[in-house]
Design an enzyme around this catalytic site. Structure first.
Site, PDB file in Angstrom:
ATOM      1  N   ASN A 131       2.441  20.503 -21.437  1.00 50.11           N
ATOM      2  CA  ASN A 131       2.094  19.758 -22.658  1.00 50.11           C
ATOM      3  C   ASN A 131       2.414  20.534 -23.929  1.00 50.11           C
ATOM      4  OD1 ASN A 131       1.147  17.618 -21.187  1.00 50.11           O
ATOM      5  ND2 ASN A 131      -0.965  18.371 -21.145  1.00 50.11           N
ATOM      6  N   HIS A 176       3.326  18.821 -27.095  1.00 45.22           N
ATOM      7  CA  HIS A 176       3.060  17.394 -26.914  1.00 45.22           C
ATOM      8  C   HIS A 176       1.825  16.909 -27.679  1.00 45.22           C
ATOM      9  CE1 HIS A 176       6.202  17.739 -24.004  1.00 45.22           C
ATOM     10  NE2 HIS A 176       6.089  16.477 -23.616  1.00 45.22           N
ATOM     11  N   ARG A 186       0.817  -1.235   0.000  1.00 46.78           N
ATOM     12  CA  ARG A 186       0.000   0.000   0.000  1.00 46.78           C
ATOM     13  C   ARG A 186       0.842   1.273   0.000  1.00 46.78           C
ATOM     14  NH1 ARG A 186      -3.364  -2.913   3.620  1.00 46.78           N
ATOM     15  NH2 ARG A 186      -5.146  -3.753   2.485  1.00 46.78           N
ATOM     16  N   LYS A 221      10.073  23.263 -13.105  1.00 43.09           N
ATOM     17  CA  LYS A 221       9.101  22.159 -13.040  1.00 43.09           C
ATOM     18  C   LYS A 221       8.547  22.066 -11.615  1.00 43.09           C
ATOM     19  CE  LYS A 221       7.353  17.802 -14.120  1.00 43.09           C
ATOM     20  NZ  LYS A 221       7.380  16.559 -14.829  1.00 43.09           N
ATOM     21  N   LYS A 268       4.449  11.739 -11.162  1.00 43.57           N
ATOM     22  CA  LYS A 268       3.643  10.917 -12.084  1.00 43.57           C
ATOM     23  C   LYS A 268       4.370   9.599 -12.273  1.00 43.57           C
ATOM     24  CE  LYS A 268       1.310  14.098 -15.235  1.00 43.57           C
ATOM     25  NZ  LYS A 268       1.197  14.416 -16.672  1.00 43.57           N
ATOM     26  N   GLU A 286      -2.331  17.718 -11.963  1.00 44.67           N
ATOM     27  CA  GLU A 286      -2.718  18.159 -13.304  1.00 44.67           C
ATOM     28  C   GLU A 286      -4.199  18.441 -13.427  1.00 44.67           C
ATOM     29  OE1 GLU A 286      -0.451  16.362 -16.491  1.00 44.67           O
ATOM     30  OE2 GLU A 286      -1.966  17.002 -17.937  1.00 44.67           O
ATOM     31  N   HIS A 322       2.675  13.822 -29.655  1.00 46.60           N
ATOM     32  CA  HIS A 322       2.093  12.506 -29.365  1.00 46.60           C
ATOM     33  C   HIS A 322       1.465  11.896 -30.617  1.00 46.60           C
ATOM     34  CE1 HIS A 322       1.684  13.252 -24.767  1.00 46.60           C
ATOM     35  NE2 HIS A 322       2.793  12.612 -25.070  1.00 46.60           N
ATOM     36  N   HIS A 337      10.802  10.436 -28.072  1.00 42.97           N
ATOM     37  CA  HIS A 337       9.778  11.364 -27.575  1.00 42.97           C
ATOM     38  C   HIS A 337      10.203  12.834 -27.785  1.00 42.97           C
ATOM     39  CE1 HIS A 337       6.666  12.952 -24.991  1.00 42.97           C
ATOM     40  NE2 HIS A 337       7.568  13.513 -24.203  1.00 42.97           N
ATOM     41  N   GLU A 374      13.017  19.002 -24.235  1.00 45.54           N
ATOM     42  CA  GLU A 374      12.240  19.382 -23.038  1.00 45.54           C
ATOM     43  C   GLU A 374      12.890  20.574 -22.326  1.00 45.54           C
ATOM     44  OE1 GLU A 374       9.285  18.135 -22.271  1.00 45.54           O
ATOM     45  OE2 GLU A 374       9.209  16.199 -23.317  1.00 45.54           O
ATOM     46  N   ARG A 412      -0.786  22.615 -14.652  1.00 44.42           N
ATOM     47  CA  ARG A 412       0.326  21.719 -15.017  1.00 44.42           C
ATOM     48  C   ARG A 412       0.289  21.342 -16.489  1.00 44.42           C
ATOM     49  NH1 ARG A 412       2.526  16.675 -11.263  1.00 44.42           N
ATOM     50  NH2 ARG A 412       3.924  15.760 -12.790  1.00 44.42           N
TER      51      ARG A 412
HETATM   52  N1  LIG Z   1       6.648  10.596 -15.057  1.00 47.12           N
HETATM   53  C1  LIG Z   1       6.756  11.647 -15.819  1.00 47.12           C
HETATM   54  O1  LIG Z   1       6.406  12.794 -15.442  1.00 47.12           O
HETATM   55  C2  LIG Z   1       7.309  11.470 -17.202  1.00 47.12           C
HETATM   56  C3  LIG Z   1       7.631  12.598 -17.982  1.00 47.12           C
HETATM   57  C4  LIG Z   1       8.200  12.382 -19.229  1.00 47.12           C
HETATM   58  C5  LIG Z   1       8.442  11.112 -19.692  1.00 47.12           C
HETATM   59  N2  LIG Z   1       8.119  10.033 -18.906  1.00 47.12           N
HETATM   60  C6  LIG Z   1       8.384   8.667 -19.348  1.00 47.12           C
HETATM   61  O2  LIG Z   1       9.795   8.517 -19.440  1.00 47.12           O
HETATM   62  C7  LIG Z   1      10.080   7.503 -20.387  1.00 47.12           C
HETATM   63  C8  LIG Z   1      11.209   7.959 -21.278  1.00 47.12           C
HETATM   64  O3  LIG Z   1      12.326   8.227 -20.455  1.00 47.12           O
HETATM   65  P1  LIG Z   1      13.800   8.391 -21.033  1.00 47.12           P
HETATM   66  O4  LIG Z   1      13.769   9.298 -22.198  1.00 47.12           O
HETATM   67  O5  LIG Z   1      14.659   8.689 -19.893  1.00 47.12           O
HETATM   68  O6  LIG Z   1      14.071   6.949 -21.688  1.00 47.12           O
HETATM   69  P2  LIG Z   1      14.684   5.580 -21.109  1.00 47.12           P
HETATM   70  O7  LIG Z   1      14.429   5.438 -19.677  1.00 47.12           O
HETATM   71  O8  LIG Z   1      14.185   4.512 -22.020  1.00 47.12           O
HETATM   72  O9  LIG Z   1      16.241   5.789 -21.360  1.00 47.12           O
HETATM   73  C9  LIG Z   1      16.713   5.938 -22.674  1.00 47.12           C
HETATM   74  C10 LIG Z   1      17.852   4.969 -22.992  1.00 47.12           C
HETATM   75  O10 LIG Z   1      19.050   5.440 -22.398  1.00 47.12           O
HETATM   76  C11 LIG Z   1      19.623   4.410 -21.583  1.00 47.12           C
HETATM   77  N3  LIG Z   1      20.295   5.122 -20.500  1.00 47.12           N
HETATM   78  C12 LIG Z   1      19.725   5.794 -19.498  1.00 47.12           C
HETATM   79  N4  LIG Z   1      20.639   6.460 -18.795  1.00 47.12           N
HETATM   80  C13 LIG Z   1      21.829   6.188 -19.350  1.00 47.12           C
HETATM   81  C14 LIG Z   1      23.150   6.606 -19.090  1.00 47.12           C
HETATM   82  N5  LIG Z   1      23.419   7.504 -18.137  1.00 47.12           N
HETATM   83  N6  LIG Z   1      24.136   6.102 -19.844  1.00 47.12           N
HETATM   84  C15 LIG Z   1      23.864   5.233 -20.854  1.00 47.12           C
HETATM   85  N7  LIG Z   1      22.628   4.829 -21.198  1.00 47.12           N
HETATM   86  C16 LIG Z   1      21.622   5.316 -20.434  1.00 47.12           C
HETATM   87  C17 LIG Z   1      18.457   3.571 -21.178  1.00 47.12           C
HETATM   88  O11 LIG Z   1      18.876   2.273 -20.791  1.00 47.12           O
HETATM   89  C18 LIG Z   1      17.636   3.560 -22.462  1.00 47.12           C
HETATM   90  O12 LIG Z   1      18.164   2.655 -23.371  1.00 47.12           O
HETATM   91  C19 LIG Z   1       8.792   7.186 -21.109  1.00 47.12           C
HETATM   92  O13 LIG Z   1       8.282   5.968 -20.646  1.00 47.12           O
HETATM   93  C20 LIG Z   1       7.864   8.327 -20.700  1.00 47.12           C
HETATM   94  O14 LIG Z   1       6.520   7.933 -20.673  1.00 47.12           O
HETATM   95  C21 LIG Z   1       7.576  10.196 -17.677  1.00 47.12           C
END
Ligand SMILES: NC(=O)c1ccc[n+]([C@@H]2O[C@H](COP(=O)([O-])OP(=O)(O)OC[C@H]3O[C@@H](n4cnc5c(N)ncnc54)[C@H](O)[C@@H]3O)[C@@H](O)[C@H]2O)c1
Length: 356
Positions: free
Chosen positions: A245, A248, A121, A227, A143, A237, A252, A265, A185, A241
């Site tokens: 977007n 986006h 929980r 942020k 999030k 949101e 998207h 992305h 971003e 917030r």
């Molecule tokens: N929670 C939120 O507010 C929020 C906001 C934006 C995006 N997201 C989510 O985040 C995700 C995308 O995140 P991301 O862009 O970080 O992608 P990711 O987590 O897939 O990382 C990208 C790639 O880089 C590699 N990697 C990460 N750090 C590394 C490092 N220091 N050295 C070498 N390789 C490394 C990872 O293994 C992966 O292959 C999506 O699922 C998206 O929905 C969440």
């Protein structure tokens, strides 16, 4: 090390930004008063590089970390791998006093956060983001979630971490394309919230692209601060917030029409921001110079600016209409009024595609 606070009353937490601060992970976590048995969730790629130092730091602070490793990739941000994490947590005997450490990019952060929100929980978790996108965006604001075959991030919860620890040195091993995608971003943050940050990016982009520590820390700290302000204003949101977007809506649509395989992305958001700026200009909200300034900075980052010609406008409109944020065929669209200022405008999907 720089510290930014996310002001959320009894859920407030610090974001630490620095070069080499991964070494402080154990001390910071022990300071939260958590039990000894904690778990580090990471993926195979990151484990090869950062798991050793992370575990050494935790053990050095008297903590006893279990390791939970998932495969690399967005396709593993799902129910099956969440179940795997729960199983490992139970096997490892992590109790309610324990804490989870999300060591990785947004995929690891989202999945780990959701596990922390639901395991027993809810137990504490901390974010140790290793991508630029995660350091300035995904790790902040609570999030968390996973994907469902019917759509991205359909299952999730709001769960704030106890702290975020962003070590800019981790960006040195990040693939170049991922770093540049994260810059989208960063540019977005300046474009919607801070003309000074935007001007700093224009002036210091070469140093940033060369991963110079001082500018990385400065820019990431400022993005985190902005942020944090948005999240403190509107944690779940309900309204404001949604400013985040910007770019986006069209972004998207591009990602979904290309099955999330062609563009990262950030690349899709880059095209979406230029499209949103053009829509804003055509609706009379900003001048042409603003559109040109934004487009130029995005181009200089090495990001795409034009929606691919082979994606038909009708298809983009349809994809936007089926987005989970659309309401009766209309979108609460983030328009640019100038660099650093925005307004919300409810637009139909047809209106948006007409001007992109
Ligand atoms: N929670 C939120 O507010 C929020 C906001 C934006 C995006 N997201 C989510 O985040 C995700 C995308 O995140 P991301 O862009 O970080 O992608 P990711 O987590 O897939 O990382 C990208 C790639 O880089 C590699 N990697 C990460 N750090 C590394 C490092 N220091 N050295 C070498 N390789 C490394 C990872 O293994 C992966 O292959 C999506 O699922 C998206 O929905 C969440």
């Amino acid at each position: 090390m720089e510290v930014v606070n996310v002001e959320l009353g009894d859920r407030a937490y610090p974001i630490y930004v620095g070069a080499g601060c991964l070494a402080d992970l154990g001390t910071r976590l022990a300071e939260t008063g958590c039990g000894k048995r904690v778990a580090v969730v990471t993926n195979s790629t990151i484990a090869n590089i950062y798991l050793g130092p992370a575990v050494a730091s935790l053990a050095g602070a008297g903590l006893d970390p279990a390791i939970i490793q998932i495969p690399d990739g967005e396709e593993h941000k799902n129910l099956a791998w969440l179940a795997f994490v729960y199983d490992r947590l139970i096997d490892a005997g992590v109790d309610r006093g324990g804490a989870l450490v999300a060591l990785g990019g947004g995929v690891v952060g989202d999945l780990t956060g959701f596990a922390a929100a639901t395991y027993l929980r809810g137990i504490d978790f901390v974010q140790v983001p290793t991508t630029l996108l995660a350091q300035i965006d995904a790790s902040i604001g609570g999030k968390t979630g996973i994907n469902h075959p019917a759509g991205k991030n359909l299952l999730g919860a709001f769960k704030q971490p106890r702290f975020v620890l962003a070590d800019v040195d981790c960006l040195r091993t990040l693939p170049r394309r991922e770093f540049v995608a994260g810059l989208a971003e960063v540019v977005k943050t300046g474009a919607i919230l801070d003309a000074e940050l935007f001007a700093l990016l224009e002036a210091e982009l070469p140093a940033l692209l060369q991963l110079e520590r001082e500018i990385l820390v400065r820019v990431i700290r400022r993005c985190c601060q902005l942020k944090a302000i948005v999240v403190a204003e509107d944690e779940t949101e309900g309204g404001y917030r949604a400013i985040l977007n910007f770019g986006h809506t069209v972004g998207h649509a591009i990602e979904s029409l290309t099955d999330y395989t062609t563009y990262l992305h950030g690349e899709a958001v880059a095209m979406g921001m230029v499209a949103a700026a053009r829509v804003s200009h055509r609706l009379g909200f900003c001048d042409d110079a603003t559109v040109r300034r934004l487009t130029k900075l995005i181009e200089r980052c090495g990001l795409p600016t034009e929606v691919p010609a082979d994606l038909g406008r009708d298809a983009i409109a349809l994809a936007m209409r089926t987005d989970k944020k659309a309401l009766a065929g209309t979108i609460k669209f983030v328009c640019l009024e100038g660099i650093g200022t925005t307004r919300f405008e409810r637009l139909t999907c047809e209106e948006i595609v007409r001007y992109i």
